[in-house]
Design an enzyme around this catalytic site. Structure first.
Site, PDB file in Angstrom:
ATOM      1  N   HIS A 266       5.761  -2.834  -6.142  1.00  0.00           N
ATOM      2  CA  HIS A 266       7.002  -2.056  -6.020  1.00  0.00           C
ATOM      3  C   HIS A 266       7.601  -1.895  -7.410  1.00  0.00           C
ATOM      4  O   HIS A 266       7.660  -2.857  -8.164  1.00  0.00           O
ATOM      5  CB  HIS A 266       7.992  -2.785  -5.103  1.00  0.00           C
ATOM      6  CG  HIS A 266       9.094  -1.902  -4.625  1.00  0.00           C
ATOM      7  ND1 HIS A 266      10.085  -1.450  -5.454  1.00  0.00           N
ATOM      8  CD2 HIS A 266       9.336  -1.370  -3.403  1.00  0.00           C
ATOM      9  CE1 HIS A 266      10.902  -0.676  -4.758  1.00  0.00           C
ATOM     10  NE2 HIS A 266      10.482  -0.607  -3.521  1.00  0.00           N
ATOM     11  N   ASP A 322       6.556  -2.579   3.183  1.00  0.00           N
ATOM     12  CA  ASP A 322       5.651  -1.845   4.062  1.00  0.00           C
ATOM     13  C   ASP A 322       4.469  -2.675   4.533  1.00  0.00           C
ATOM     14  O   ASP A 322       3.777  -2.283   5.470  1.00  0.00           O
ATOM     15  CB  ASP A 322       5.112  -0.603   3.335  1.00  0.00           C
ATOM     16  CG  ASP A 322       6.192   0.435   3.134  1.00  0.00           C
ATOM     17  OD1 ASP A 322       7.026   0.564   4.040  1.00  0.00           O
ATOM     18  OD2 ASP A 322       6.197   1.094   2.090  1.00  0.00           O
TER      19      ASP A 322
END
Ligand code: COA
Length: 385
Positions: A266, A322
């Site tokens: 990320h 996710d």
């Protein structure tokens, strides 16, 4: 001339007091409250109010908001007709963008921001916010039935937001543990500072456009594979791996081919995404509650994470939100192409909080550019080209 930074990376686009990330420590807070505490103690309904109003609501305020959400779940017959005319093969995010934009046709001028008066009108802002948050869940659940050729399930006002969504989606009153897990997933996805979709809310909101088109624009931004959508790919990846013993070979093959492992890494976090840690605990709790009787993807995911930590931690790449959300949604009976639409439902709260913040101190966005085209030159008549 100011420096051009592709993607505006690191360029502040606004001042905001809605949420904050500490990427080195792996901290995410909404209005100063750590996400872990909200996941443990709050509900999606309460988190919406926190994001919108900037403070935790009183019991009476929460009851009123919850009631308003319940009363606003139904959509007009014409919206249902519009949805029935969309191709069933279309992506749920395309449906959601179309359906939310179409709400602007049903709630036009009277409620519109003409002249900017509504910037001062907190009632208008609140009522629109309730309509959008309540109806997005309805429309996503309706679509699951419509695209399969069935009539949608009527919403139930006696159920919480998460319970009602699962009820409308599956046609059955949900297992309480799965409803609570969905509630936590909605809390975790509700807000995440200024990203592409939230930035689009600021830009579109700053023109005083109809809020339904502001949110429709954000849904469009979220639909891109570089923004929402990784959780759908995580599930595909875990299915492809199949069993935990094949995880190591798969990860090493992908890494040696310079391919990404979905659900890892990320831009904002150099450590494990705090939302992934919370979801991983929920996965463990679910596995324990079911006595291990869960989809084999759970075990595959755990093994992939262990191997990725060994191979990628030195690059600051860890599991993101996710990685575990998709397998939890699968366990609820939700197909993978609906995952991003559920992300959008949750994120509507953050988008609307930013819309409200933008309106409170509005100036239309009008950035500049670095012109790299031709210098001034004379027009050439067509016969001379
Ligand atoms: N799998 C394998 N390697 C990864 C990786 C992943 N998911 N994410 C990052 N890396 C590696 C990069 O290859 C790069 O290695 P290098 O330095 O040897 O070239 C290094 O880690 C830094 O990655 P970088 O691409 O610079 O990070 P970024 O901040 O630009 O990208 C993402 C962030 C999210 C786009 C990226 O991690 C990614 O594509 N993840 C997978 C998609 C995903 O899950 N997205 C959802 C985000 S919530």
């Amino acid at each position: 001339m100011s420096e051009y930074l592709p993607g505006l990376a690191g360029v502040p686009a606004t001042k905001s007091n809605i949420s904050d990330i500490d990427g080195e420590k792996g901290i995410l807070a909404y209005r100063g409250y750590p996400i872990e505490q909200l996941a443990r103690h709050s509900s999606f309904e309460e988190t919406c109010l926190l994001l919108l109003d900037g403070r935790l609501p009183t019991g009476a305020e929460l009851d009123l908001f919850d009631q308003q959400l319940r009363e606003n779940r139904r959509v007009k017959y014409h919206i249902r007709g519009l949805m029935k005319n969309l191709p069933e093969s279309g992506h749920p995010m395309g449906m959601l963008q179309t359906a939310v934009a179409s709400l602007g046709m049903f709630y036009p001028a009277k409620e519109c921001l003409i002249g900017g008066d509504a910037c001062e009108d907190l009632n208008y802002i609140h009522n629109t916010t309730v309509k959008i948050i309540a109806r997005m869940a309805t429309m996503v659940a309706m679509w699951e039935h419509i695209r399969n050729g069935y009539d949608p399930v009527t919403p139930r006002p006696d159920l919480s937001y998460a319970e009602n969504f699962l009820y409308m989606f599956t046609g059955r009153k949900p297992d309480p543990m799965l409803a609570r897990i969905l509630d936590v997933c909605l809390i975790l996805h509700a807000e995440h500072t200024i990203n592409a979709s939230t930035f689009s809310v600021l830009v579109n909101g700053s023109t005083l456009a109809n809020p339904y088109s502001v949110i429709a624009a954000a849904i469009g931004a979220l639909s891109g594979p570089l923004h929402g959508g990784a959780n759908q790919r995580v599930v595909g990846m875990l299915k492809e791996i199949g069993t935990p013993d094949r995880a190591e070979e798969y990860v090493d093959r992908k890494l040696s081919n310079k391919e990404v492992i979905w659900g890892m890494g990320h831009r904002e976090y150099q450590t494990k995404d705090p939302r992934a840690t919370i979801l991983q605990k929920l996965v463990d709790e679910l596995v324990e509650a079911r006595g291990g009787d869960v989809n084999p993807m759970f075990e595959v995911a755990k093994q992939v994470e262990i191997i990725c930590e060994d191979r990628l931690a030195e690059k600051g790449v860890y599991a993101n939100v996710d990685f575990y959300s998709g397998i939890l949604y699968s366990e609820m009976g939700i197909p993978a192409d609906q995952f991003t639409a559920i992300f959008a439902i949750a994120r509507s709260a953050g988008w609307l909080a930013h819309w409200r913040e933008q309106l409170a101190d509005n100036r239309i966005f009008r950035p500049t550019q670095v012109y790299i085209g031709e210098p001034m030159r004379d027009y050439v008549p067509i016969a001379q080209r």
